[in-house]
Design an enzyme around this catalytic site. Structure first.
Site, short mmCIF file in Angstrom:
data_model
loop_
_atom_site.label_atom_id
_atom_site.label_comp_id
_atom_site.label_asym_id
_atom_site.label_seq_id
_atom_site.Cartn_x
_atom_site.Cartn_y
_atom_site.Cartn_z
N LYS A 22 0.67 -1.37 0.03
CA LYS A 22 -0.13 0.10 0.03
C LYS A 22 0.77 1.17 0.00
O LYS A 22 0.70 2.04 -0.80
CB LYS A 22 -0.78 0.02 1.15
CG LYS A 22 -1.52 1.22 1.45
CD LYS A 22 -2.41 1.39 2.66
CE LYS A 22 -1.81 1.68 3.99
NZ LYS A 22 -1.50 2.88 4.41
N ASN A 23 1.87 1.21 1.17
CA ASN A 23 2.51 2.65 0.98
C ASN A 23 3.55 2.78 0.16
O ASN A 23 4.27 3.91 0.03
CB ASN A 23 3.30 2.60 2.52
CG ASN A 23 2.01 3.04 3.70
OD1 ASN A 23 0.87 3.08 3.24
ND2 ASN A 23 2.42 2.49 4.86
N CYS A 116 -5.44 12.44 13.55
CA CYS A 116 -5.91 11.25 13.16
C CYS A 116 -5.79 10.28 14.34
O CYS A 116 -5.26 10.87 15.74
CB CYS A 116 -5.10 10.64 12.03
SG CYS A 116 -4.03 9.27 12.13
N ARG A 121 0.09 13.95 13.63
CA ARG A 121 0.73 13.87 12.27
C ARG A 121 0.74 15.10 11.54
O ARG A 121 -0.16 15.29 10.48
CB ARG A 121 -0.42 12.92 11.60
CG ARG A 121 -0.25 11.59 12.55
CD ARG A 121 -0.72 10.51 11.66
NE ARG A 121 0.03 9.88 10.46
CZ ARG A 121 -0.49 9.09 9.70
NH1 ARG A 121 -1.63 8.35 9.73
NH2 ARG A 121 0.31 8.55 8.62
N ASP A 304 4.19 0.26 12.13
CA ASP A 304 3.04 -0.60 11.79
C ASP A 304 2.78 -1.82 12.08
O ASP A 304 1.65 -2.77 11.80
CB ASP A 304 3.17 -0.28 9.87
CG ASP A 304 2.66 1.16 9.70
OD1 ASP A 304 2.32 2.00 10.37
OD2 ASP A 304 3.04 1.34 8.68
N ARG A 396 -8.86 -0.38 4.25
CA ARG A 396 -8.00 0.40 3.74
C ARG A 396 -6.36 -0.06 3.26
O ARG A 396 -5.82 0.52 2.61
CB ARG A 396 -7.74 1.52 4.94
CG ARG A 396 -8.97 2.60 5.36
CD ARG A 396 -8.42 3.70 6.09
NE ARG A 396 -7.28 4.22 5.58
CZ ARG A 396 -6.26 4.79 6.64
NH1 ARG A 396 -6.43 4.81 7.75
NH2 ARG A 396 -5.01 5.00 5.97
#
Ligand code: EPU
Length: 417
Positions: A22-23, A116, A121, A304, A396
């Site tokens: 994803k990133n 968030c 952030r 993560d 997500r």
């Protein structure tokens, strides 16, 4: 709304394939804004965040076509420089359009992301870097307005290591006049992947993967084809799924070199990690040892993976201290794990986990992607039934997670809430 219902206590066995990261996909899809003509990006995961980026690119005037995991983007018709609040609030990575829009159009208007679930952030370091390249930044009505007649290469020093900050600056500097040096740059594999993609487009970026990245600006970039690297966080999540169920699984398509810190910690817990030609074999143990973990920028242990690792420590025998140094509020899974019987005490940025080898099923929910993943792992290990609600967070960042885990023998299904 949907939830995932899990009957815990089943060993995972078999083979699972990892999706594209994803990133890495998010910045690389966005980087196509820097070119005119048709780019092809392969191994793109089908995730909610990826769909959000594709609709943002379309809104900006790019043509986007998807066929399976291949996404074709032609940003020749780029005709807008605005990323609206409704999009940015659903996905902070939308701020990554700032760099390419400034570089290509000399102008960008992007909603300032709010706080968030995992912390404040801020993006102050992205903005400071753009100013150093010569952009004028202002904030009006909740929007960042960035303007630059031309961007000029500069020395940029990041006070804090920032992944998307490094990526945003690389994308702005690649078309700037002269040389930009990014110091204290992020070293994540996703940063390296973006640099590679930009170099395939004709960019001149050296040093990605080290703390000093040098970017020699070029006049224009050309479209390219690029394949997204495997998702190291999805890989790590499956590794822990095997660990918490005392399973024996093979993860194909993974890149062990991107996961050295996680592999090291898992081996210290007694879990076997074997590198095979096409992937990783993970063999769990009945007697998980407690180890301490501290999250750090790459190549340190990834934030993560912190929530997922905490579940493993709940199932170990003994005490583990998990320190979170990247985000200030990334223990939102703790109160949910406590509902499943975990003995965890949070003090500042450290969570002390007193593992006793078991968890019990319960209804739980979380407001963050990785926290939600940790609750699914906890459900796989717990006795009885666990119901994880608000699964849109999971969608997500994990492609068909319940299907992939079910394929390994996990007893879980998605149902309407
Ligand atoms: N920070 C600042 N100022 C800035 C930028 C960052 O103070 O201008 C601080 C942050 O508040 C944080 C630290 O620096 O305390 C690191 O944040 P970073 O900017 O590196 O995070 P990010 O780029 O917003 C990416 C990933 C995150 C991942 C972090 C850390 C993407 C799209 N997101 O976020 O991924 O946790 O790096 O590795 O690449 C996820 O996938 O679940 C996720 C949250």
């Amino acid at each position: 709304m949907e939830k995932i219902v899990i009957e815990g206590g089943h060993r995972l066995e078999g083979t699972v394939a990892v999706s594209g990261a994803k990133n890495a996909a998010l910045p690389i899809l966005i980087s196509t804004l820097l070119t005119e003509g048709l780019n092809t990006v392969d191994n793109v995961p089908d995730l909610r965040d990826v769909r959000t980026i594709k609709s943002l690119l379309s809104d900006l005037g790019a043509k986007v076509e998807t066929s399976g995991s291949v996404v074709k983007i032609d940003a020749g018709g780029l005709n807008s420089y605005e990323a609206p609040y409704d999009l940015v609030r659903t996905m902070r990575a939308s701020v990554l359009v700032l760099g390419p829009l400034l570089a290509r159009l000399g102008r960008a208007r992007v909603s300032l992301p709010g706080g968030c679930a995992i912390g404040a952030r801020p993006i102050n370091l992205h903005l400071k870097g753009f100013e150093e390249l010569g952009a004028m930044i202002s904030l009006e009505h909740g929007y960042i307005e960035a303007k630059a007649r031309s961007l000029k290469g500069a020395e940029v020093y990041f006070d804090v290591v920032t992944v998307t900050g490094t990526e945003n600056l690389m994308m702005a500097a690649v078309l700037a006049e002269g040389i930009t040096t990014l110091r204290n740059a992020a070293r994540e594999p996703e940063v390296v992947a973006l640099a590679e993609a930009l170099n395939c487009m004709g960019g001149k970026i050296a040093g990605a993967g080290t703390p000093v990245i040098t970017i020699e600006g070029v006049e224009a970039l050309k479209p390219t084809s690029y394949t997204i690297i495997p998702d190291r966080i999805e890989t790590g999540t499956f590794m822990i799924a095997a660990g918490v169920t005392c399973g024996n699984i093979k993860i194909v398509g993974s890149e062990p070199n991107h996961l050295r810190a996680v592999i090291h910690k898992l081996q210290q817990t007694g879990i076997t990690v074997e590198e095979e030609v096409d992937g990783l074999r993970i063999i769990g143990t009945e007697a998980i040892s407690s180890v301490d973990v501290k999250t750090l920028p790459y190549p340190g242990f990834p934030t993560d993976m912190q929530a997922q690792f905490m579940v493993l420590m709940c199932l170990a025998k003994g005490l583990s201290v998990i320190s979170e140094t990247i985000f200030e509020n990334r223990f939102i899974h703790v109160s949910e794990l406590q509902r499943m019987g975990a003995d965890i005490t949070v003090s500042g940025n450290a969570a002390v986990v007193m593992g006793d080898g078991r968890l019990t099923g319960a209804p739980v929910m979380a407001t963050d992607l990785r926290a939600s993943a940790s609750l699914i792992l906890a459900g796989l290990a717990a006795s009885g039934t666990t119901e994880v609600s608000r699964v849109y967070h999971i969608d997500r960042g994990y492609e068909c997670i319940e299907k992939k885990l079910a394929q390994l023998g996990g007893q879980l299904r998605r149902v309407p809430a």
